[in-house]
Motif scaffolding. Sequence first.
Motif, PDB file in Angstrom:
ATOM      1  N   UNK A  18      -8.721  -3.809  -5.991  1.00 20.78           N
ATOM      2  CA  UNK A  18      -9.093  -2.631  -6.789  1.00 20.78           C
ATOM      3  C   UNK A  18      -9.792  -1.543  -5.963  1.00 20.78           C
ATOM      4  N   UNK A  19     -10.594  -1.920  -4.997  1.00 23.24           N
ATOM      5  CA  UNK A  19     -11.295  -0.906  -4.187  1.00 23.24           C
ATOM      6  C   UNK A  19     -10.305  -0.076  -3.376  1.00 23.24           C
ATOM      7  N   UNK A  20      -9.247  -0.692  -2.870  1.00 24.67           N
ATOM      8  CA  UNK A  20      -8.223   0.042  -2.109  1.00 24.67           C
ATOM      9  C   UNK A  20      -7.462   0.970  -3.046  1.00 24.67           C
ATOM     10  N   UNK A  21      -7.109   0.475  -4.222  1.00 20.57           N
ATOM     11  CA  UNK A  21      -6.391   1.310  -5.200  1.00 20.57           C
ATOM     12  C   UNK A  21      -7.239   2.505  -5.617  1.00 20.57           C
ATOM     13  N   UNK A  22      -8.519   2.268  -5.869  1.00 19.91           N
ATOM     14  CA  UNK A  22      -9.433   3.360  -6.260  1.00 19.91           C
ATOM     15  C   UNK A  22      -9.525   4.412  -5.163  1.00 19.91           C
ATOM     16  N   UNK A  23      -9.653   3.957  -3.928  1.00 18.67           N
ATOM     17  CA  UNK A  23      -9.755   4.882  -2.800  1.00 18.67           C
ATOM     18  C   UNK A  23      -8.465   5.698  -2.659  1.00 18.67           C
ATOM     19  N   UNK A  24      -7.320   5.036  -2.814  1.00 19.94           N
ATOM     20  CA  UNK A  24      -6.033   5.745  -2.763  1.00 19.94           C
ATOM     21  C   UNK A  24      -5.946   6.786  -3.872  1.00 19.94           C
ATOM     22  N   UNK A  45       0.832  -1.203   0.000  1.00 26.29           N
ATOM     23  CA  UNK A  45       0.000   0.000   0.000  1.00 26.29           C
ATOM     24  C   UNK A  45       0.866   1.253   0.000  1.00 26.29           C
ATOM     25  N   UNK A  46       1.903   1.270   0.835  1.00 23.93           N
ATOM     26  CA  UNK A  46       2.806   2.430   0.893  1.00 23.93           C
ATOM     27  C   UNK A  46       3.470   2.647  -0.462  1.00 23.93           C
ATOM     28  N   UNK A  47       3.968   1.588  -1.081  1.00 28.88           N
ATOM     29  CA  UNK A  47       4.604   1.722  -2.391  1.00 28.88           C
ATOM     30  C   UNK A  47       3.614   2.238  -3.425  1.00 28.88           C
ATOM     31  N   UNK A  48       2.397   1.744  -3.392  1.00 35.19           N
ATOM     32  CA  UNK A  48       1.372   2.188  -4.335  1.00 35.19           C
ATOM     33  C   UNK A  48       1.130   3.694  -4.185  1.00 35.19           C
ATOM     34  N   UNK A  49       0.993   4.144  -2.949  1.00 39.56           N
ATOM     35  CA  UNK A  49       0.751   5.564  -2.681  1.00 39.56           C
ATOM     36  C   UNK A  49       1.952   6.407  -3.108  1.00 39.56           C
ATOM     37  N   UNK A  63       0.176   8.835   6.134  1.00 38.09           N
ATOM     38  CA  UNK A  63      -0.745   8.179   7.060  1.00 38.09           C
ATOM     39  C   UNK A  63      -2.197   8.440   6.665  1.00 38.09           C
ATOM     40  N   UNK A  64      -2.504   9.699   6.364  1.00 41.26           N
ATOM     41  CA  UNK A  64      -3.881  10.037   5.970  1.00 41.26           C
ATOM     42  C   UNK A  64      -4.279   9.324   4.675  1.00 41.26           C
ATOM     43  N   UNK A  65      -3.337   9.217   3.739  1.00 38.86           N
ATOM     44  CA  UNK A  65      -3.625   8.512   2.492  1.00 38.86           C
ATOM     45  C   UNK A  65      -3.788   7.008   2.718  1.00 38.86           C
ATOM     46  N   UNK A  66      -3.008   6.463   3.638  1.00 44.41           N
ATOM     47  CA  UNK A  66      -3.060   5.023   3.911  1.00 44.41           C
ATOM     48  C   UNK A  66      -4.303   4.633   4.703  1.00 44.41           C
ATOM     49  N   UNK A 100       4.137  -5.414  -7.851  1.00 48.48           N
ATOM     50  CA  UNK A 100       3.192  -5.917  -6.842  1.00 48.48           C
ATOM     51  C   UNK A 100       1.862  -5.179  -6.757  1.00 48.48           C
ATOM     52  N   UNK A 101       1.676  -4.101  -7.487  1.00 43.82           N
ATOM     53  CA  UNK A 101       0.474  -3.291  -7.288  1.00 43.82           C
ATOM     54  C   UNK A 101      -0.822  -4.051  -7.544  1.00 43.82           C
TER      55      UNK A 101
END
Length: 181
Positions: free
Chosen positions: A87-93, A16-20, A34-37, A81-82
């Motif tokens: 997909x819902x977590x990626x969309x929210x990020x 998740x951190x790498x994606x962000x 932190x707020x994004x995660x 790894x993304x």
Amino acid sequence: MPPIGFIQDDLDLKLLVLYIMARAAGPITFLQLFELALCDAGVDYFSLTQAVDHMTATGQLTKEGERYAITDKGRRNSRICESSLPPSVRRHCDDNLLQVNEALRRESQVRTQIIDREDGTATLCLTLEDDASPLLHVALLASGREQAEGWAAVFDRDPSALYMGITRLLDGSEKAEEENK
């Protein structure tokens, strides 16, 4: 009780951190990260702190001052790894990153610097840039830090007003407007 959210362990959190970080428009603070995660209920402050510290130690992130940035190694790992993130977590990020990235872009385009001088005055440096080049760079002498901070706050709120005012003045538009009144 089963864990809450899609982020179940340390590896998920690092992904998740790498994606962000791979999608942030520039270096961000830990609080911004932190707020994004928090897009997933499985994220907590202490786990995120440990993950970021480990990722910095292993060369996936760098820390300069109070801001973190992703390295080439981190970008490669993110690309690989993304798809492991739901997909819902990626969309929210991605939705959350829109606002942060806009602020980061603006921050990189509008800058102020105050330089205190020995005689008690201060020099205020104002910079306005677009994506390709500087539009305005001005240094002003202020009677002191307090005045310079006030001017900097006004510039930060509406930098284009100063730019437009200067261009109108240089074009002679101000005189023409006054004569027409």
